[in-house]
Design a protein around this motif. Structure first.
Motif, PDB file in Angstrom:
ATOM      1  N   ALA A  36     -17.124  42.411  -6.123  1.00 34.45           N
ATOM      2  CA  ALA A  36     -15.968  42.791  -5.310  1.00 34.45           C
ATOM      3  C   ALA A  36     -16.390  43.613  -4.101  1.00 34.45           C
ATOM      4  CB  ALA A  36     -14.966  43.573  -6.158  1.00 34.45           C
ATOM      5  N   SER A  37     -17.322  44.523  -4.309  1.00 33.45           N
ATOM      6  CA  SER A  37     -17.793  45.374  -3.219  1.00 33.45           C
ATOM      7  C   SER A  37     -18.561  44.572  -2.175  1.00 33.45           C
ATOM      8  CB  SER A  37     -18.667  46.494  -3.783  1.00 33.45           C
ATOM      9  OG  SER A  37     -19.111  47.361  -2.762  1.00 33.45           O
ATOM     10  N   MET A  38     -19.428  43.674  -2.624  1.00 33.30           N
ATOM     11  CA  MET A  38     -20.187  42.830  -1.695  1.00 33.30           C
ATOM     12  C   MET A  38     -19.254  41.920  -0.904  1.00 33.30           C
ATOM     13  SD  MET A  38     -23.352  41.931  -4.304  1.00 33.30           S
ATOM     14  CE  MET A  38     -24.225  40.769  -3.243  1.00 33.30           C
ATOM     15  N   LEU A  39     -18.315  41.299  -1.591  1.00 33.49           N
ATOM     16  CA  LEU A  39     -17.361  40.416  -0.914  1.00 33.49           C
ATOM     17  C   LEU A  39     -16.460  41.179   0.051  1.00 33.49           C
ATOM     18  CD1 LEU A  39     -16.268  37.994  -3.785  1.00 33.49           C
ATOM     19  CD2 LEU A  39     -17.294  37.321  -1.605  1.00 33.49           C
ATOM     20  N   TYR A  40     -16.103  42.395  -0.316  1.00 32.80           N
ATOM     21  CA  TYR A  40     -15.212  43.203   0.518  1.00 32.80           C
ATOM     22  C   TYR A  40     -15.772  43.353   1.929  1.00 32.80           C
ATOM     23  CZ  TYR A  40     -12.582  47.289   2.180  1.00 32.80           C
ATOM     24  OH  TYR A  40     -11.804  48.140   2.913  1.00 32.80           O
ATOM     25  N   SER A  41     -17.047  43.684   2.035  1.00 28.56           N
ATOM     26  CA  SER A  41     -17.641  43.874   3.357  1.00 28.56           C
ATOM     27  C   SER A  41     -17.974  42.549   4.035  1.00 28.56           C
ATOM     28  CB  SER A  41     -18.890  44.743   3.251  1.00 28.56           C
ATOM     29  OG  SER A  41     -18.536  46.080   2.934  1.00 28.56           O
ATOM     30  N   LEU A  42     -18.384  41.551   3.256  1.00 27.36           N
ATOM     31  CA  LEU A  42     -18.663  40.249   3.853  1.00 27.36           C
ATOM     32  C   LEU A  42     -17.404  39.595   4.413  1.00 27.36           C
ATOM     33  CD1 LEU A  42     -21.196  38.484   1.451  1.00 27.36           C
ATOM     34  CD2 LEU A  42     -21.608  39.217   3.799  1.00 27.36           C
ATOM     35  N   GLN A  43     -16.268  39.852   3.774  1.00 29.04           N
ATOM     36  CA  GLN A  43     -15.007  39.232   4.198  1.00 29.04           C
ATOM     37  C   GLN A  43     -14.231  40.089   5.199  1.00 29.04           C
ATOM     38  OE1 GLN A  43     -13.282  38.780   0.258  1.00 29.04           O
ATOM     39  NE2 GLN A  43     -13.870  36.626   0.162  1.00 29.04           N
ATOM     40  N   ALA A 112     -21.156  51.325  -3.059  1.00 22.43           N
ATOM     41  CA  ALA A 112     -21.474  50.862  -1.711  1.00 22.43           C
ATOM     42  C   ALA A 112     -22.982  50.720  -1.507  1.00 22.43           C
ATOM     43  CB  ALA A 112     -20.894  51.823  -0.672  1.00 22.43           C
ATOM     44  N   ILE A 113     -23.729  51.685  -1.984  1.00 24.97           N
ATOM     45  CA  ILE A 113     -25.196  51.618  -1.867  1.00 24.97           C
ATOM     46  C   ILE A 113     -25.723  50.393  -2.604  1.00 24.97           C
ATOM     47  CG2 ILE A 113     -27.352  52.730  -2.552  1.00 24.97           C
ATOM     48  CD1 ILE A 113     -25.882  55.432  -2.086  1.00 24.97           C
ATOM     49  N   LEU A 114     -25.238  50.171  -3.821  1.00 23.87           N
ATOM     50  CA  LEU A 114     -25.710  49.038  -4.612  1.00 23.87           C
ATOM     51  C   LEU A 114     -25.259  47.705  -4.014  1.00 23.87           C
ATOM     52  CD1 LEU A 114     -25.174  50.505  -8.185  1.00 23.87           C
ATOM     53  CD2 LEU A 114     -27.361  50.108  -7.021  1.00 23.87           C
ATOM     54  N   ALA A 115     -24.066  47.675  -3.425  1.00 25.30           N
ATOM     55  CA  ALA A 115     -23.606  46.450  -2.757  1.00 25.30           C
ATOM     56  C   ALA A 115     -24.531  46.116  -1.589  1.00 25.30           C
ATOM     57  CB  ALA A 115     -22.170  46.620  -2.268  1.00 25.30           C
ATOM     58  N   GLY A 116     -24.902  47.137  -0.822  1.00 18.17           N
ATOM     59  CA  GLY A 116     -25.854  46.922   0.268  1.00 18.17           C
ATOM     60  C   GLY A 116     -27.190  46.441  -0.246  1.00 18.17           C
ATOM     61  N   ASP A 117     -27.679  47.076  -1.308  1.00 15.90           N
ATOM     62  CA  ASP A 117     -28.942  46.653  -1.918  1.00 15.90           C
ATOM     63  C   ASP A 117     -28.864  45.199  -2.381  1.00 15.90           C
ATOM     64  OD1 ASP A 117     -29.850  49.227  -1.524  1.00 15.90           O
ATOM     65  OD2 ASP A 117     -29.572  49.851  -3.612  1.00 15.90           O
ATOM     66  N   GLY A 118     -27.741  44.844  -2.972  1.00 18.44           N
ATOM     67  CA  GLY A 118     -27.572  43.479  -3.471  1.00 18.44           C
ATOM     68  C   GLY A 118     -27.582  42.449  -2.355  1.00 18.44           C
ATOM     69  N   LEU A 119     -26.897  42.748  -1.261  1.00 19.62           N
ATOM     70  CA  LEU A 119     -26.863  41.821  -0.129  1.00 19.62           C
ATOM     71  C   LEU A 119     -28.251  41.652   0.485  1.00 19.62           C
ATOM     72  CD1 LEU A 119     -23.540  43.023   1.542  1.00 19.62           C
ATOM     73  CD2 LEU A 119     -23.928  40.787   0.483  1.00 19.62           C
ATOM     74  N   LEU A 120     -28.968  42.751   0.611  1.00 22.98           N
ATOM     75  CA  LEU A 120     -30.308  42.699   1.199  1.00 22.98           C
ATOM     76  C   LEU A 120     -31.246  41.845   0.353  1.00 22.98           C
ATOM     77  CD1 LEU A 120     -32.585  43.611   3.109  1.00 22.98           C
ATOM     78  CD2 LEU A 120     -32.814  45.675   1.699  1.00 22.98           C
ATOM     79  N   THR A 121     -31.331  42.154  -0.920  1.00 24.52           N
ATOM     80  CA  THR A 121     -32.312  41.466  -1.761  1.00 24.52           C
ATOM     81  C   THR A 121     -31.931  40.008  -2.019  1.00 24.52           C
ATOM     82  OG1 THR A 121     -31.201  42.451  -3.684  1.00 24.52           O
ATOM     83  CG2 THR A 121     -33.181  43.539  -2.885  1.00 24.52           C
ATOM     84  N   HIS A 122     -30.635  39.718  -2.138  1.00 28.18           N
ATOM     85  CA  HIS A 122     -30.236  38.329  -2.397  1.00 28.18           C
ATOM     86  C   HIS A 122     -30.509  37.443  -1.182  1.00 28.18           C
ATOM     87  CE1 HIS A 122     -28.354  35.085  -4.518  1.00 28.18           C
ATOM     88  NE2 HIS A 122     -27.492  34.881  -3.535  1.00 28.18           N
ATOM     89  N   SER A 123     -30.569  38.034  -0.015  1.00 33.03           N
ATOM     90  CA  SER A 123     -30.826  37.245   1.189  1.00 33.03           C
ATOM     91  C   SER A 123     -32.170  36.515   1.094  1.00 33.03           C
ATOM     92  CB  SER A 123     -30.788  38.130   2.436  1.00 33.03           C
ATOM     93  OG  SER A 123     -31.870  39.052   2.441  1.00 33.03           O
ATOM     94  N   PHE A 124     -33.165  37.181   0.526  1.00 37.66           N
ATOM     95  CA  PHE A 124     -34.485  36.556   0.405  1.00 37.66           C
ATOM     96  C   PHE A 124     -34.458  35.396  -0.590  1.00 37.66           C
ATOM     97  CE2 PHE A 124     -35.296  40.983   1.693  1.00 37.66           C
ATOM     98  CZ  PHE A 124     -35.932  40.739   2.899  1.00 37.66           C
TER      99      PHE A 124
END
Length: 297
Positions: A36-43, A112-124
């Motif tokens: 939910a947190s990751m999607l919140y900022s992506l959307q 929020a910190i973990l959502a950012g971490d998740g977006l960064l690492t999943h990108s690779f």
């Protein structure tokens, strides 16, 4: 390209990126709060300049744009992670982003910190697992995006930007350019390089395009600084004057508002010259120079 066609192109590419990005993240088997947190900022919207640049750079030289989508989405995820972390109390301490509560205000700081971490690492993982890319392309793109977003790129620019705050005098123009080349420009450079590389551009063309992207990043930042003074809060989605309030080093602070506008015009001319040398002056990239230079948010 006229304004109507450019807007239609941007809307089409933006929809393509957002639909694909939302689908891929929604399908991930991850904890609900994190998703939910990751999607919140992506959307939360945004211009999607970086992935659109990647697609436009690819189209200047190649076809079958599907092979670029994972890389384009990875790039936007890294950009979004950086915004989530930028907004945190330890960084810019912002309550609003794109007209809505920042991630740590909507959820909490840890999420929020973990959502950012998740977006960064999943990108690779997105790039590494893309079946339409060759192994050589995966290695090239993963290495380039890691450098662009890490301590040699965006992260370095962020800490230099923080160190430049609260100085009694403005930093020299060359130092200001260096800050923004790293903080903003490196991801824009990657967008242009990655698209053209996947499209089959030559080494010479890639060299000229890298120079084009350098000036495009500076154009982007100058306009950001100008809008912090002249923009409309509803369009920006955040308070006008936040850079001034945070005592950040900006182009208007260093050169005055008129001087900043003139400096932007110099960058535009240099970007156009580099695009001409790359043999891509008739591509969508030329229209994107004007769009980035004159945007209102």
């Amino acid at each position: 390209m006229d304004q109507v066609n450019l807007e239609a192109y941007l809307r089409q590419q933006k929809d393509l990126i957002e639909n694909e990005m939302e689908t891929r993240l929604t399908e991930l088997p991850i904890p609900d709060q994190l998703k939910a947190s990751m999607l919140y900022s992506l959307q939360a919207g945004g211009k999607r300049i970086r992935p659109v640049l990647l697609l436009a750079s690819f189209e200047a030289y190649g076809t079958a744009v599907e092979k670029t989508l994972s890389t384009a989405i990875a790039l936007e995820m890294i950009h979004t992670y950086s915004l989530i972390h930028d907004d945190l109390p330890a960084m810019d301490d912002d309550d609003y982003r794109r007209g809505q509560l920042t991630n740590h205000k909507k959820f909490d700081e840890a999420t929020a910190i973990l959502a950012g971490d998740g977006l960064l690492t999943h990108s690779f993982a997105l790039i590494a697992n893309e079946p339409l890319l060759t192994d050589r392309e995966k290695v090239e793109l993963t290495g380039k995006i890691a450098v662009a977003s890490g301590p040699l790129g965006m992260v370095a620019g962020q800490i230099l930007d923080m160190q430049a705050e609260n100085e009694d005098i403005s930093v020299p123009l060359e130092q200001l350019e260096k800050i923004h080349e790293l903080k903003t420009g490196e991801l824009l450079k990657f967008a242009v390089y990655a698209g053209a590389y996947l499209g089959g551009a030559t080494e010479e063309q890639l060299t000229h395009l890298t120079r084009f992207a350098h000036y495009l990043g500076l154009i982007f930042q100058v306009q950001d600084d100008i809008l912090d003074i002249t923009g409309i809060e509803e369009a920006l989605g955040k308070p006008v004057g936040s850079d001034v309030n945070n005592n950040k080093s900006t182009y208007p602070k260093l050169l005055g508002l008129e001087g900043a506008i003139k400096q932007k015009e110099i960058y535009v001319e240099k970007a156009l010259a580099s695009l001409e040398q790359a043999g891509a002056i008739d591509s969508q990239l030329k229209a994107l120079i004007d769009y980035i230079s004159n945007r209102d948010h």
